[in-house]
Design a protein around this motif. Structure first.
Motif, PDB file in Angstrom:
ATOM      1  N   ALA A  99      -3.296   1.489   6.704  1.00  0.00           N
ATOM      2  CA  ALA A  99      -3.527   0.278   5.927  1.00  0.00           C
ATOM      3  C   ALA A  99      -3.405  -0.978   6.775  1.00  0.00           C
ATOM      4  CB  ALA A  99      -2.536   0.202   4.761  1.00  0.00           C
ATOM      5  N   THR A 152      -5.550  -0.856  -2.575  1.00  0.00           N
ATOM      6  CA  THR A 152      -5.097   0.374  -1.945  1.00  0.00           C
ATOM      7  C   THR A 152      -5.923   1.514  -2.506  1.00  0.00           C
ATOM      8  OG1 THR A 152      -2.838  -0.475  -1.794  1.00  0.00           O
ATOM      9  CG2 THR A 152      -3.140   1.888  -1.478  1.00  0.00           C
ATOM     10  N   SER A 206       0.809  -1.221   0.000  1.00  0.00           N
ATOM     11  CA  SER A 206       0.000   0.000   0.000  1.00  0.00           C
ATOM     12  C   SER A 206       0.840   1.268   0.000  1.00  0.00           C
ATOM     13  CB  SER A 206      -0.914   0.019   1.225  1.00  0.00           C
ATOM     14  OG  SER A 206      -1.653  -1.160   1.296  1.00  0.00           O
ATOM     15  N   SER A 255      -6.351   0.566   2.900  1.00  0.00           N
ATOM     16  CA  SER A 255      -5.890  -0.622   2.179  1.00  0.00           C
ATOM     17  C   SER A 255      -6.225  -1.870   2.981  1.00  0.00           C
ATOM     18  CB  SER A 255      -4.387  -0.540   1.940  1.00  0.00           C
ATOM     19  OG  SER A 255      -3.948  -1.596   1.122  1.00  0.00           O
TER      20      SER A 255
END
Length: 381
Positions: A366, A184, A158, A197
Motif C-alpha cells: 500500500a 483499500t 489500509s 491501497s
C-alpha cells in the motif's frame, strides 16, 4: 522509580485513538477494546467523542498547512494542539464512564500540516504533552517510520482495512471519504501482499474549500449546494487532466496539493464565468469521477464497496458515487459494526495496539515501503 513496560503480545488492550484529519474540522476520539482473533483483529467501540474546532481554531490549523506558515506558529501549535488532543482523550474516557486507569494507551495520529510524497511528512500534536496531561503511554508520529523505510507514509489505514474487512469470497474496496479520498482494495482471500491501497484524490477537501470561499460555510451540508448546481464539463475535463489521477499506485497526496490554494486558483480562473453552485457541483463530481476512474484503472473484480468518512453524510456525493459504481453494491462501515465517522480514529487505535504488541503496522503493497515496520514514537506515561 517504577519501570514501565508495554503490554504483552496476545493481550486485549483498551486504546484511545485520536485523529484530526485532512478536513481539519476537529478531533475524533474513540475508546476501543482491541484484541487478536487468529490472523485478524477484533474491535469493540466503547465510546466516541468529537471536539469540533471553532472557526478561529480551524483557520489557525489551515494557516499552518501553507508553505509560508511561520515557524514560530508551527512550534506553538505543536504543543497547543497536543493540549486539545489530551482534552479529547480525557473526554472520551468520561463518555465511557471510565478513567485513565481503565485504559492501556493512547494512539494519536496528530494533525498533518505538510506532506512531501517520497521524502518527508509532518504531523503535530506532541506526544509528550498528551502523556503528561493524561498519565497514559502514547504512541504518536505513525507515518515517519514507514517513510524512513522507503514508503509514502500513507495510506496506513489500509492494514486495518485488511484486518477488518477481508473476506474469503468477496473482493472489497474500502473507500474513505475524508478530506482526501483513499481506497483499500482487498481481493477475496487476500494475503497482506495482495492488498492495493492509495489516495484517489480530493474527496471533501476541494468541496469544503469551495463552500468556505464562496458560501461562508465550512462544508456543503448534505450536498445541498451541489444539488442546486450543474457540473461544468469543461472545467471538470481540465481538472481530470491532472497527471496524479493516471499515476499508478502506490501513491499519496494531501492538502499541499488540493488545499485552499487549489480552490482559490480554480475560483480565480473560472469564477467569472461559472456560477458558485456549479463550481461546488463540479468539485463534487471530481471526487466521483476520480474514485470511479481509479477503480476501473487499478482495481479488478470489485464485489462490494464500503464507504467511511465524513463524505458519507453528503447525500449528493454518495448518490452520484452509487450511480458511477453500479452495479457494484455500496454500503458503509456501519454495516460491519464500525462507525463511519470514527473509522480512522478506530484504525489508529488498532495501529497503536499493534505497536504496543511489537507488531508491524504498515503494508508495503500500500505504501511502497521496502519492508514492514513497527510504527510510531513511544512516550511512556
Amino acid at each position: 522509580m517504577a519501570t514501565f513496560t508495554w503490554p504483552a503480545a496476545g493481550d486485549s488492550l483498551r486504546v484511545i485513538g485520536l485523529i484530526s484529519g485532512t478536513s481539519a474540522d476537529g478531533i475524533d476520539a474513540v475508546l476501543a477494546e482491541v484484541s487478536r482473533r487468529g490472523d485478524g483483529i477484533g474491535v469493540r467501540t466503547l465510546a466516541t467523542f468529537s471536539r469540533a474546532y471553532t472557526a478561529a481554531e480551524r483557520d489557525r490549523v489551515l494557516m499552518l498547512c501553507r508553505p509560508d506558515a511561520p515557524l514560530d506558529a508551527v512550534c506553538a501549535a505543536n504543543f497547543d494542539l497536543a493540549e486539545w488532543f489530551a482534552g479529547a482523550a480525557l473526554s472520551v474516557l468520561r463518555a465511557a464512564g471510565a478513567n485513565p486507569d481503565d485504559c492501556d494507551l493512547i494512539a494519536s495520529h496528530g494533525q498533518t500540516i505538510w506532506h512531501i510524497p517520497g521524502h518527508s511528512t509532518l504531523q503535530i500534536g506532541a506526544g509528550a504533552v498528551i502523556a503528561e496531561r493524561t498519565g497514559l503511554p502514547v504512541v504518536s508520529n505513525f507515518r515517519a517510520r514507514d517513510m524512513a523505510a522507503g514508503g509514502g507514509g500513507a495510506p496506513l489505514v489500509s492494514y486495518v482495512d485488511y484486518l477488518l474487512f477481508r473476506d474469503g469470497r468477496l473482493g472489497r474496496a474500502a473507500q474513505n471519504l475524508g478530506g482526501i479520498g483513499n481506497v483499500t482494495w482487498i481481493p477475496a482471500g487476500a494475503a497482506p501482499d495482495d492488498v492495493i491501497s492509495f489516495d484517489t484524490g480530493p474527496a471533501n477537501m476541494l468541496i469544503d474549500g469551495m463552500a468556505q470561499l464562496m458560501f461562508a460555510q465550512p462544508f456543503d451540508n448534505d450536498g445541498a449546494i451541489a444539488a442546486g448546481g450543474q457540473v461544468d464539463e469543461q472545467l471538470l475535463t481540465q481538472l481530470l487532466a491532472d497527471p496524479y489521477y493516471a499515476q499508478g499506485p502506490p501513491k499519496t497526496t494531501g492538502r499541499e496539493k488540493y488545499g485552499v490554494a487549489f480552490a482559490e486558483d480554480i475560483i480565480r480562473r473560472w469564477g467569472p464565468r461559472v456560477a458558485p453552485a456549479d463550481l461546488v457541483a463540479t468539485a463534487t463530481m471530481l471526487t466521483v469521477r476520480t474514485v470511479a476512474r481509479a477503480y476501473r484503472s487499478f482495481l479488478p473484480g470489485i464485489d462490494e464497496i464500503i464507504l467511511s468518512g465524513g463524505g458519507v453524510h453528503n447525500a449528493t456525493l454518495v448518490a452520484a458515487l452509487g450511480e458511477a459504481l453500479a452495479p457494484v453494491p455500496v454500503s458503509t462501515t456501519a454495516a460491519f459494526g464500525v462507525d463511519p465517522d470514527f473509522k480512522e480514529a478506530i484504525a489508529f487505535a488498532v495501529l497503536g495496539a499493534e505497536t504496543a504488541w511489537g507488531a508491524p503496522g504498515n503494508l508495503p503493497s500500500a505504501t511502497g515501503a521496502h519492508r514492514r515496520v513497527i510504527l510510531g514514537d513511544l512516550t511512556p506515561p
